[in-house]
Enzyme design. Sequence first.
Site, mmCIF file in Angstrom:
data_model
loop_
_atom_site.group_PDB
_atom_site.id
_atom_site.type_symbol
_atom_site.label_atom_id
_atom_site.label_comp_id
_atom_site.label_asym_id
_atom_site.label_seq_id
_atom_site.Cartn_x
_atom_site.Cartn_y
_atom_site.Cartn_z
ATOM 1 N N HIS A 67 -7.411 -5.827 -0.174
ATOM 2 C CA HIS A 67 -6.226 -4.980 -0.011
ATOM 3 C C HIS A 67 -5.227 -5.596 0.964
ATOM 4 O O HIS A 67 -4.028 -5.589 0.714
ATOM 5 C CB HIS A 67 -6.668 -3.602 0.486
ATOM 6 C CG HIS A 67 -5.582 -2.586 0.539
ATOM 7 N ND1 HIS A 67 -4.918 -2.148 -0.580
ATOM 8 C CD2 HIS A 67 -5.033 -1.914 1.598
ATOM 9 C CE1 HIS A 67 -4.020 -1.236 -0.238
ATOM 10 N NE2 HIS A 67 -4.060 -1.093 1.084
ATOM 11 N N ASP A 72 -9.509 -5.409 -4.456
ATOM 12 C CA ASP A 72 -8.914 -4.397 -3.577
ATOM 13 C C ASP A 72 -9.816 -3.170 -3.584
ATOM 14 O O ASP A 72 -9.943 -2.482 -4.590
ATOM 15 C CB ASP A 72 -7.508 -4.047 -4.073
ATOM 16 C CG ASP A 72 -6.725 -3.175 -3.106
ATOM 17 O OD1 ASP A 72 -7.350 -2.303 -2.463
ATOM 18 O OD2 ASP A 72 -5.503 -3.368 -2.993
ATOM 19 N N SER A 97 0.827 -1.196 0.000
ATOM 20 C CA SER A 97 0.000 0.000 0.000
ATOM 21 C C SER A 97 0.874 1.264 0.000
ATOM 22 O O SER A 97 1.650 1.482 -0.918
ATOM 23 C CB SER A 97 -0.953 -0.039 1.198
ATOM 24 O OG SER A 97 -1.977 0.912 1.072
#
Length: 275
Positions: free
Chosen positions: A255, A226, A95
Amino acid sequence: MGTITVKDGTQIFYKSWGEGQPIMFHHGWPLSGDDWDTQMMFFAAEGFRVVAHDRRGHGRSSPSATGNDMDSYAADVAAVAAQLGLENAVHVGHSTGGGEVARYVARYGGNGRVAKAVLIGAIPPVLMKTAANPDGVPAAVIDGIRAAVAGNRAQFYRDFPSGPFYGYNRPGAVPSQAVIDNWFRQGMTGDIKAQYDCITAFSETDFTADLKAIEQPVLVLHGEDDQIAPIAGTAARAVKLLRRGTLKSYPGYPHGMATTHADVINADILAFIRQ
């Protein structure tokens, strides 16, 4: 475990153990190096030296009222890597940590410091929706995160992992309260000002030039479900900018797939490092 004091006086916490080729892990927002516990145990057992740091203002690193931007994050990583003498390293980022990896490798990854990189559910090339990035996350969503953190961080840090982060809001999902609690623990350990500022860093930073500059092989791993960094605006675009990029996507994965599907993700990273 230890700390290093960087140029502006911020103390960066890190943990490092094992021997062999180093793998440095870069966590997502608003977490800490502890988010990589499963990966660090796995790769240490496979004969690697494993390293994870807490980004400035996150986890056990000191609060940082300034420098909460990608340039500073990358410089902090460079300081930790130099302190630990990391060479021929693999840098793995999730991320926001994926953006940090992209900037670090592009700016500091030469001279044998970096062998390969892995981006997992990562934000590059740019997360926020713009005219040039129509598949990005709308600005209103980002503003909603800002308002939630400023208004009631503790509640948001309960709701976010309970819902879209791990896909626990999907029909048939079986939430793990332990995973949710661990996310909350990590988030609340950090400094609210640094975490608030990081929202701008992870949503608005453009990594296009960084991706184009990276010469090393990069494995891009992304869940097709995601909900935080949708694949069409991130990984699908990022791999086209990389010189030696490979994209592997996972139907239905969320995610936070490095936690929910650690066995699959770890095996794929290991295969990439060893190939």
